[in-house]
Write a protein that holds these residues in place. Structure first.
Motif, PDB file in Angstrom:
ATOM      1  N   GLY A 216       0.835  -1.191   0.000  1.00 50.34           N
ATOM      2  CA  GLY A 216       0.000   0.000   0.000  1.00 50.34           C
ATOM      3  C   GLY A 216       0.871   1.243   0.000  1.00 50.34           C
ATOM      4  O   GLY A 216       2.086   1.168   0.195  1.00 50.34           O
ATOM      5  N   SER A 218       0.308   4.158   1.935  1.00 50.22           N
ATOM      6  CA  SER A 218      -0.067   5.052   3.023  1.00 50.22           C
ATOM      7  C   SER A 218       1.150   5.834   3.516  1.00 50.22           C
ATOM      8  O   SER A 218       2.208   5.246   3.762  1.00 50.22           O
ATOM      9  CB  SER A 218      -0.658   4.255   4.184  1.00 50.22           C
ATOM     10  N   HIS A 232      -4.979   1.364   2.119  1.00 52.76           N
ATOM     11  CA  HIS A 232      -4.766   1.905   0.780  1.00 52.76           C
ATOM     12  C   HIS A 232      -5.565   1.092  -0.223  1.00 52.76           C
ATOM     13  O   HIS A 232      -5.530  -0.144  -0.203  1.00 52.76           O
ATOM     14  CB  HIS A 232      -3.283   1.864   0.394  1.00 52.76           C
ATOM     15  N   ASN A 262      -1.904  -4.838   1.698  1.00 52.68           N
ATOM     16  CA  ASN A 262      -2.722  -3.690   2.115  1.00 52.68           C
ATOM     17  C   ASN A 262      -3.987  -4.219   2.797  1.00 52.68           C
ATOM     18  O   ASN A 262      -5.100  -4.061   2.322  1.00 52.68           O
ATOM     19  CB  ASN A 262      -3.055  -2.784   0.929  1.00 52.68           C
TER      20      ASN A 262
END
Length: 293
Positions: A216, A218, A232, A262
């Motif tokens: 992800g 983030s 994410h 994620n």
């Protein structure tokens, strides 16, 4: 062109279970795994990082999944130099990784725990994800050499979380170190806005396997709650950046494992399914890989 297997980093994640992705009647331990294995050919066992795996569970995983289904297993925290809860260790052992008796016993328990997966031909790789403070240098090289001795005959993939391992000037040395120890390299997708960001390179260190893990993007990576770090939803454009990279890896290795970490709600399984579609579309356009699933 090598096989491309796609999955997620845990089928038991509480957020995934709570998301409603598992249908009614398939929400017990056996039902969840059987349902998951009907959707994807690969999964990462992350629970083995927090607690030593058991042979009983490994046998059940084999029994509950079809032939050809593959498990990547994350190495127990003590084996990669992470802090380890004393309660996660066998009775009578302290969390002192410097004590040979402790390490020997933990290695033995981990080895026994994954043995049914190895014996059934269902172990894709053991993932050694090293901590951010594990940086290039003689001590790290010695540690990796000791891991290679302990894991002789295993399929092993290594993920470095210190960015210097994959910076341009260090990259050839890192690849050679992994190659010398027989380890596959793990490529990483994550936010690129932090000092700790690992660059999105796709090294190949072993002819049999390459691994890509999507964490992800983030900006809370390394801080906040687990949900903050991994929250994410991948867009098609973000996944599309990796389609040629994954296909390039498949041209250089026998198998590529693509795993989504994620883990917030059903974001990982949705991203995995979408990546499968994008790769399949690229395959139809450019010519077939042996397997994309």
């Amino acid at each position: 062109m090598g096989d491309i297997l796609i999955g997620v980093c845990s089928w038991t994640d509480r957020a995934l279970v709570a998301s409603g992705w598992y249908p009614a009647g398939r929400r017990d331990a056996e039902g969840r795994l059987r349902h998951y294995a009907g959707q994807f050919p690969l999964v990462e066992v992350d629970a083995s990082y927090y607690a030593l795996p058991t042979a009983r569970n490994s046998r059940l995983w084999v029994e509950r999944t079809p032939d050809g289904f593959v498990f990547d297993v994350k190495a127990f925290s003590l084996l990669t130099g992470h802090p380890t809860r004393p309660s996660a260790l066998p009775a009578g052992l302290s969390a002192d990784a410097g004590e040979p008796r402790v390490l020997d016993e933990v290695w033995a328990r981990f080895t026994d725990g994954i043995a049914p997966l190895r014996q059934a031909g269902r172990l894709g790789a053991v993932l050694f994800q090293f901590p951010p403070w594990f940086r290039p240098g003689p001590r790290a090289e010695t540690f990796l050499g000791e891991c290679a001795e302990r894991t002789a005959g295993w399929p092993v993939a290594v993920e470095f979380r210190h960015p210097r391992w994959w910076q341009t000037e260090q990259r050839p040395t890192t690849c050679e170190l992994l190659r010398r120890n027989g380890f596959a390299a793990v490529a990483v997708d994550m936010t690129q806005t932090l000092p700790s960001s690992v660059p999105p390179v796709t090294p190949v260190a072993a002819p049999r396997l390459s691994v890509v893990r999507f964490h992800g993007r983030s900006p809370a990576w390394g801080t906040g709650s687990k949900e903050d770090r991994f929250r994410h939803d991948y867009t098609d454009d973000e996944l599309g950046e990796w389609v040629p990279r994954v296909r390039s890896l498949a041209r250089r290795t026998e198998q590529v494992h693509v795993l989504f970490n994620n883990c917030c709600g059903d974001a990982a399984v949705r991203a995995a399914a979408r990546m499968r579609s994008l790769l399949a579309a690229a395959t139809r356009a450019d010519g077939p890989a042996r397997r994309t699933s």
